[in-house]
Design a protein around this motif. Structure first.
Motif, PDB file in Angstrom:
ATOM      1  N   MET A 224      80.497  16.175 127.450  1.00 45.67           N
ATOM      2  CA  MET A 224      80.820  15.859 125.980  1.00 45.67           C
ATOM      3  C   MET A 224      81.876  16.754 124.977  1.00 45.67           C
ATOM      4  N   VAL A 225      82.391  16.372 123.665  1.00 43.36           N
ATOM      5  CA  VAL A 225      83.356  17.148 123.351  1.00 43.36           C
ATOM      6  C   VAL A 225      82.516  17.296 121.740  1.00 43.36           C
ATOM      7  N   ASN A 226      82.780  19.492 122.175  1.00 40.79           N
ATOM      8  CA  ASN A 226      82.666  19.655 120.888  1.00 40.79           C
ATOM      9  C   ASN A 226      83.193  19.341 119.839  1.00 40.79           C
ATOM     10  N   VAL A 227      82.802  19.070 118.360  1.00 42.89           N
ATOM     11  CA  VAL A 227      83.802  17.685 117.717  1.00 42.89           C
ATOM     12  C   VAL A 227      84.284  19.359 116.233  1.00 42.89           C
ATOM     13  N   GLU A 228      83.832  20.167 116.107  1.00 47.90           N
ATOM     14  CA  GLU A 228      84.731  21.544 116.030  1.00 47.90           C
ATOM     15  C   GLU A 228      85.623  22.102 115.994  1.00 47.90           C
ATOM     16  N   GLU A 229      85.325  22.204 117.628  1.00 48.50           N
ATOM     17  CA  GLU A 229      86.297  22.802 118.784  1.00 48.50           C
ATOM     18  C   GLU A 229      87.905  22.267 118.880  1.00 48.50           C
ATOM     19  N   PHE A 230      87.396  20.560 118.918  1.00 48.04           N
ATOM     20  CA  PHE A 230      88.112  19.697 119.099  1.00 48.04           C
ATOM     21  C   PHE A 230      89.611  19.507 117.991  1.00 48.04           C
ATOM     22  N   SER A 231      88.695  20.019 116.500  1.00 49.14           N
ATOM     23  CA  SER A 231      89.111  19.826 115.687  1.00 49.14           C
ATOM     24  C   SER A 231      90.082  20.978 115.139  1.00 49.14           C
ATOM     25  N   LYS A 232      89.984  22.206 116.089  1.00 48.33           N
ATOM     26  CA  LYS A 232      90.222  23.809 116.286  1.00 48.33           C
ATOM     27  C   LYS A 232      91.923  23.597 116.708  1.00 48.33           C
ATOM     28  N   ARG A 233      91.257  23.120 117.669  1.00 48.17           N
ATOM     29  CA  ARG A 233      93.073  22.102 118.627  1.00 48.17           C
ATOM     30  C   ARG A 233      93.452  21.670 118.012  1.00 48.17           C
ATOM     31  N   LEU A 234      93.305  20.147 117.283  1.00 55.60           N
ATOM     32  CA  LEU A 234      93.958  19.298 116.579  1.00 55.60           C
ATOM     33  C   LEU A 234      94.900  19.942 116.724  1.00 55.60           C
ATOM     34  N   THR A 235      94.322  20.677 114.774  1.00 55.72           N
ATOM     35  CA  THR A 235      94.981  22.087 113.780  1.00 55.72           C
ATOM     36  C   THR A 235      95.871  23.172 114.480  1.00 55.72           C
ATOM     37  N   ILE A 236      96.125  23.160 116.174  1.00 49.62           N
ATOM     38  CA  ILE A 236      96.599  24.763 116.581  1.00 49.62           C
ATOM     39  C   ILE A 236      97.580  23.102 117.016  1.00 49.62           C
ATOM     40  N   VAL A 237      97.313  22.113 117.627  1.00 49.71           N
ATOM     41  CA  VAL A 237      98.774  21.686 118.147  1.00 49.71           C
ATOM     42  C   VAL A 237      99.246  20.791 116.522  1.00 49.71           C
ATOM     43  N   MET A 238      98.900  20.779 116.175  1.00 50.54           N
ATOM     44  CA  MET A 238      99.867  20.595 114.165  1.00 50.54           C
ATOM     45  C   MET A 238     100.273  21.101 113.753  1.00 50.54           C
ATOM     46  N   ASN A 239     100.120  22.732 113.344  1.00 52.31           N
ATOM     47  CA  ASN A 239     100.685  23.761 113.710  1.00 52.31           C
ATOM     48  C   ASN A 239     101.824  24.199 114.586  1.00 52.31           C
ATOM     49  N   TYR A 240     101.482  23.810 115.956  1.00 60.66           N
ATOM     50  CA  TYR A 240     102.605  24.100 117.196  1.00 60.66           C
ATOM     51  C   TYR A 240     103.695  23.261 116.683  1.00 60.66           C
ATOM     52  N   TYR A 241     103.802  22.204 116.291  1.00 55.90           N
ATOM     53  CA  TYR A 241     104.399  21.732 116.258  1.00 55.90           C
ATOM     54  C   TYR A 241     105.147  21.176 114.265  1.00 55.90           C
ATOM     55  N   GLU A 242     104.547  21.703 113.741  1.00 55.88           N
ATOM     56  CA  GLU A 242     104.443  22.075 112.169  1.00 55.88           C
ATOM     57  C   GLU A 242     104.698  20.439 111.818  1.00 55.88           C
ATOM     58  N   ILE A 243     103.503  19.983 112.351  1.00 59.28           N
ATOM     59  CA  ILE A 243     103.200  18.512 110.725  1.00 59.28           C
ATOM     60  C   ILE A 243     102.394  19.012 110.300  1.00 59.28           C
ATOM     61  N   SER A 244     102.418  17.389 109.236  1.00 53.97           N
ATOM     62  CA  SER A 244     101.162  16.936 108.426  1.00 53.97           C
ATOM     63  C   SER A 244      99.882  16.429 109.190  1.00 53.97           C
ATOM     64  N   ALA A 245      99.193  16.711 108.163  1.00 54.64           N
ATOM     65  CA  ALA A 245      98.388  15.620 109.187  1.00 54.64           C
ATOM     66  C   ALA A 245      98.366  13.876 108.597  1.00 54.64           C
ATOM     67  N   ALA A 246      99.684  13.826 107.392  1.00 54.43           N
ATOM     68  CA  ALA A 246      99.707  12.448 107.195  1.00 54.43           C
ATOM     69  C   ALA A 246     100.768  12.572 108.460  1.00 54.43           C
ATOM     70  N   SER A 247     102.177  13.337 108.948  1.00 55.73           N
ATOM     71  CA  SER A 247     103.214  13.330 109.753  1.00 55.73           C
ATOM     72  C   SER A 247     102.537  12.818 110.724  1.00 55.73           C
ATOM     73  N   LEU A 248     101.163  13.562 111.557  1.00 60.03           N
ATOM     74  CA  LEU A 248     100.282  13.076 112.806  1.00 60.03           C
ATOM     75  C   LEU A 248     100.532  11.748 112.874  1.00 60.03           C
ATOM     76  N   ALA A 249      99.960  11.482 111.771  1.00 64.44           N
ATOM     77  CA  ALA A 249      99.143  10.251 111.983  1.00 64.44           C
ATOM     78  C   ALA A 249      99.987   9.131 111.864  1.00 64.44           C
ATOM     79  N   GLU A 250     101.084   9.155 111.321  1.00 62.86           N
ATOM     80  CA  GLU A 250     102.132   8.230 111.388  1.00 62.86           C
ATOM     81  C   GLU A 250     103.182   8.104 112.859  1.00 62.86           C
ATOM     82  N   LYS A 251     103.453   9.181 113.760  1.00 61.58           N
ATOM     83  CA  LYS A 251     103.603   9.567 114.496  1.00 61.58           C
ATOM     84  C   LYS A 251     103.141   8.956 115.998  1.00 61.58           C
ATOM     85  N   ILE A 252     101.354   9.286 115.774  1.00 63.62           N
ATOM     86  CA  ILE A 252     100.662   8.637 116.978  1.00 63.62           C
ATOM     87  C   ILE A 252     100.398   6.863 116.361  1.00 63.62           C
ATOM     88  N   ASP A 253     100.471   6.956 115.376  1.00 62.97           N
ATOM     89  CA  ASP A 253      99.852   5.293 114.559  1.00 62.97           C
ATOM     90  C   ASP A 253      98.671   5.058 114.658  1.00 62.97           C
TER      91      ASP A 253
END
Length: 129
Positions: free
Chosen positions: A1-30
């Motif tokens: 089972m995926v821990n939602v809180e930990e998943f959100s932390k890892r998603l934030t790490i991905v966004m920081n690594y690529y230096e993108i905002s939540a809006a940019s991420l949403a646009e990139k992955i449609d």
């Protein structure tokens, strides 16, 4: 089972690594921006479609790391391993095929179509005899 809180932390790490905002991420992955917001806040669990879009658009992200924190991010640079030759001659191929034929009576052309080897890192390799 995926821990939602930990998943959100890892998603934030991905966004920081690529230096993108939540809006940019949403646009990139449609996906809708609200989907990203709900995931980051821990309100929603990620869908399979969402995870696959992340993996497709961000090749440095490993599946197991994203889902449960196991593995590395970014992916380690691995040297390409050459596939060993399974058979050195057609004679050996035929010999193996003969030994692997089914022993069931009335079997209709039950020859091996392919062999799939799954690795722990989520990758796989097809072998077609």
């Amino acid at each position: 089972m995926v821990n939602v809180e930990e998943f959100s932390k890892r998603l934030t790490i991905v966004m920081n690594y690529y230096e993108i905002s939540a809006a940019s991420l949403a646009e990139k992955i449609d996906v809708q921006r609200s989907s990203i917001s709900h995931l980051l806040s821990g309100r929603n669990k990620p869908s399979l479609e969402f995870v696959l879009k992340i993996l497709k658009n961000f090749p440095e992200v490993e599946l197991y790391w994203l889902l449960n924190g196991q593995g590395n991010f970014p992916k380690e640079n691995r040297k390409e391993i050459s596939t060993p030759t399974l058979f050195s001659s057609n004679e050996e191929k035929n010999m193996v095929k003969e030994n692997l034929k089914p022993t069931l009576k009335n079997a209709k052309d039950n020859s091996i179509e392919r062999i799939v080897v799954f690795y722990n890192d989520g990758t796989f390799r097809n072998y077609n005899p």
